[in-house]
Scaffold this active site. Structure first.
Site, PDB file in Angstrom:
ATOM      1  N   LYS A   1     -17.451 -16.994 -10.703  1.00  0.00           N
ATOM      2  CA  LYS A   1     -16.052 -17.346 -10.473  1.00  0.00           C
ATOM      3  C   LYS A   1     -15.804 -17.611  -8.991  1.00  0.00           C
ATOM      4  CE  LYS A   1     -13.095 -17.427 -13.119  1.00  0.00           C
ATOM      5  NZ  LYS A   1     -12.580 -18.585 -13.896  1.00  0.00           N
TER       6      LYS A   1
ATOM      7  N   THR B   1     -16.474   4.557 -18.511  1.00  0.00           N
ATOM      8  CA  THR B   1     -17.769   4.421 -17.843  1.00  0.00           C
ATOM      9  C   THR B   1     -17.981   5.446 -16.724  1.00  0.00           C
ATOM     10  OG1 THR B   1     -16.825   2.726 -16.388  1.00  0.00           O
ATOM     11  CG2 THR B   1     -17.964   1.968 -18.372  1.00  0.00           C
TER      12      THR B   1
ATOM     13  N   LYS C   1     -12.752  -9.982  -9.736  1.00  0.00           N
ATOM     14  CA  LYS C   1     -14.203  -9.746  -9.720  1.00  0.00           C
ATOM     15  C   LYS C   1     -14.932 -10.790  -8.875  1.00  0.00           C
ATOM     16  CE  LYS C   1     -14.236  -7.325 -14.139  1.00  0.00           C
ATOM     17  NZ  LYS C   1     -12.772  -7.141 -14.166  1.00  0.00           N
TER      18      LYS C   1
ATOM     19  N   GLY D   1      -3.884  -6.114 -22.970  1.00  0.00           N
ATOM     20  CA  GLY D   1      -3.805  -6.763 -24.271  1.00  0.00           C
ATOM     21  C   GLY D   1      -4.747  -7.935 -24.421  1.00  0.00           C
TER      22      GLY D   1
ATOM     23  N   SER E   1      -8.638 -17.535 -11.613  1.00  0.00           N
ATOM     24  CA  SER E   1      -9.773 -16.775 -11.100  1.00  0.00           C
ATOM     25  C   SER E   1      -9.580 -15.285 -11.396  1.00  0.00           C
ATOM     26  CB  SER E   1      -9.954 -17.031  -9.612  1.00  0.00           C
ATOM     27  OG  SER E   1     -11.191 -16.501  -9.158  1.00  0.00           O
TER      28      SER E   1
END
Length: 633
Positions: A425, A476, A413, A454, A410
């Protein structure tokens, strides 16, 4: 126009050997002649047949010695101390041959001549080789950019020697803060302290600083990396001692600093017993085996010697790549694990049931999922079908075939999600929790963690690409933070958590301290030898701009790992278990039926409404554009 030395260096290898042999014969002959003239103090002297025979024997033995010592296989331009030592050995053998042959043949050669000959032969045989090496070194090194090496230990010395022989970089100085080493000279390169960096930087104008230290603690390495990040030079590193010793890498395989160094996270040593519990001598299936997490799970599982490992993946190339990698590993180390590469979608329950039955699967690690937030936000139907119903299909197949352990990978988020991916999820977690109350044979566990470094969606490779392109590096939001973990560590902790779990448990991995993304970007830019700046703040003094784009749809400023405060420790100090709201199977079953109808009708408004009503904690953080959403698959 070529000089004689350049013509020699550019000649074919066979011709070089012929020239070398001819020169050595002439050099030995002249050395013998001048040894006699020096001893007799005359340019002319009588030579009998015995003396000529001694000279022929001596010459033949010298050439033979050079051949056996590999002198004609050595490349003149790479001539260094080991080759000089071989010349010395050959000359000693040659002088002894001269002395012994002259004694037995009763030749007219005074007893002191072999000693004079040995001295002259060292000069005539060794000097041209050293001159060629020196001319080549000084001529061609000007074409190589200068570099500094930090660390004058064994790794640094090996690196310097290899670079001097290669054609990529020219090492000009060592940096080492060990007072006992300062001022020493290794392979012609002087050792300086780090305080002298500015002087060396101005003098040599190096393009890189190569970090060649592998024998220090993690804390010391982090301190050093932080210090070097403020130097106006790109910093790269040599592979770890383990990789060099195992043959995975060479000392000259210079690479960017390990992403673990950039973030200062120290991996935790795994518990071998937990790693083996659900894997060793068992049949294991991994869904999403070609993904970032799935492929690393396969590597970690493979090292624990399962009886069978089924790689289940929808993407053909990704499946091929991980299967080939593991097959190579298997052949190299003589492992007996049966590897199976299976193409297919996790939404096809009958396909999974057939595989689990055929290979008598005992443990399933369900990693397959759509995880890219903006893409799932724009493809809601496919996101729900893959992440929710794909998990349900896998779980049903596991129950039907009597799989003992089922572990869902999981994400953080899933905690109070603001996007469809996170909500899907969390729904997958709820599905398994509901099934856990109904099933008694299959042990369902869920492991929740944050970003892995990665992975295919990691910011680290994106930032590196943007820096190499000259910027800007895009972030962002100036305050956005994320938890980070290395892929191997995450995979190991997932396996260990699954071995600890009781049916229906949610595990949370200790991700350490959250990292501010803008700080990570600055750190990477500095270590790549450039200075960052943020034009929005009025600062334009730098090389690479950091530009803020604004939060993407469904994106959070801060990620969380827990829905509530009900958390308990486990026997592993990096793994915790959370007690959270769940649904019974009957409620979950009705919810899934409604969700399936919504997907079948391509009604994204309906899907969002169900996610909002279910105990997912879903709260979208942007205005929903419902018209185009209805036609997205």
């Amino acid at each position: 126009m070529f000089t004689p030395i350049q013509l020699l260096l550019n000649a074919q290898r066979k011709n070089k050997r012929i020239i070398s042999v001819i020169y050595d014969i002439v050099a030995v002959t002249l050395s013998l002649y001048f040894a006699m003239t020096l001893r007799l103090d005359t340019l002319t002297f009588p030579i009998d047949a015995a003396a000529i025979f001694c000279m022929l024997i001596t010459c033949a033995i010298t050439i033979f010695s050079f051949i056996k010592l590999g002198m004609y296989r050595a490349i003149l331009r790479y001539m260094m101390l080991p080759a000089v030592g071989n010349i010395f050995i050959a000359v000693v053998v040659s002088a002894i041959t001269l002395a012994i042959s002259s004694f037995f043949l009763q030749a007219f050669i005074p007893r002191s001549v072999p000693f004079i000959y040995a001295s002259l032969a060292m000069i005539t045989l060794g000097t041209p080789r050293i001159m060629i090496r020196t001319v080549y070194y000084h001529h061609y090194r000007r074409k190589k950019p200068n570099v500094l090496i930090y660390g004058a230990g064994s790794t640094g010395r090996d690196l310097a020697y290899s670079l001097m022989q290669g054609g990529e970089y020219h090492p000009v100085a060592f940096l080492d803060d060990n007072p006992a080493k300062t001022g020493q000279i290794i392979t012609g390169i002087k050792i300086y302290t780090s305080a002298e960096f500015e002087k060396l930087h101005s003098l040599y104008e190096p393009v890189k600083l190569l970090l060649a230290i592998n024998n220090i603690s993690k804390g010391e390495r982090l301190r050093l990396i932080n210090e070097l990040s403020h130097w106006p030079i790109e910093v790269q590193s040599v592979p770890s001692v383990e990789d060099i010793v195992s043959g995975k890498a060479r000392v000259t395989d210079i690479k960017d600093l390990d992403i673990a160094d950039l973030l200062g996270r120290e991996p935790v040593s795994p518990n071998t017993e937990l790693l083996q519990k659900n894997i060793t001598d068992k049949s294991v299936l991994v869904t999403g085996a070609g993904g970032s997490i799935g492929s690393e799970l396969c590597r970690q599982i493979f090292t624990q010697n399962p009886k069978t490992l089924v790689l289940f993946e929808l993407n053909e190339y990704n499946l091929y790549a991980i299967h080939q990698e593991l097959e190579t590993f298997k052949n190299n180390f003589g492992l007996e694990t049966h590897l199976v590469a299976a193409l297919g979608s996790v939404q096809k329950e009958n396909r999974l049931t057939k595989l689990m039955t055929e290979y008598k699967i005992e443990s399933v690690y369900h990693s397959a999922a759509y995880k890219h937030v903006p893409l799932v936000e724009d493809n809601i139907i496919e996101g729900i079908q893959n992440n929710v119903f794909g998990t349900l299909a896998c779980a049903n197949a596991a129950i039907a075939t009597g799989v003992k352990n089922f572990t869902l990978i999981s994400t953080d988020k899933a905690v109070r999600p603001t996007n469809i991916m996170g909500a899907s999820k969390r729904m997958a977690e709820l599905v398994l929790q509901a099934l856990a109350d109904r099933s008694t044979k299959t042990n369902f566990t869920m492991v929740r963690f944050g970003n892995v470094l990665g992975s295919s969606g990691s910011v680290v490779p994106l930032f590196k690409k943007q820096v190499r392109q000259g910027g800007p590096v895009t972030v962002t939001h100036p305050d956005i933070t994320r938890y980070f973990m290395l892929i191997p560590e995450a995979a190991q902790l997932v396996i260990q958590a699954s071995a600890m779990g009781h049916n229906g448990q949610v595990f949370v991995l200790d991700m350490g301290e959250p990292v501010k993304i803008v700080d990570l970007a600055k750190h990477m830019i500095n270590l790549m030898g450039m200075k960052s700046y943020i034009s929005e703040t009025g600062d334009t003094d730098g090389d690479i701009e950091i530009r803020f784009l604004g939060l993407r749809p469904g994106e959070k400023l801060y990620e969380e790992l827990l829905i509530g405060d009900n958390i308990e420790s486990t026997s592993h100090h990096k793994i915790m278990t959370a007690k959270e709201v769940k649904l019974g199977w009957d409620e979950m079953k009705d919810l899934l039926k409604k969700l399936d109808v919504c997907c079948h009708n391509f009604n994204t408004d309906c899907i969002r409404r169900i996610l909002l009503e279910a105990p997912t904690g879903y709260k979208p953080n942007q205005k929903i554009d419902t018209v185009p959403m209805r036609i997205r698959h």
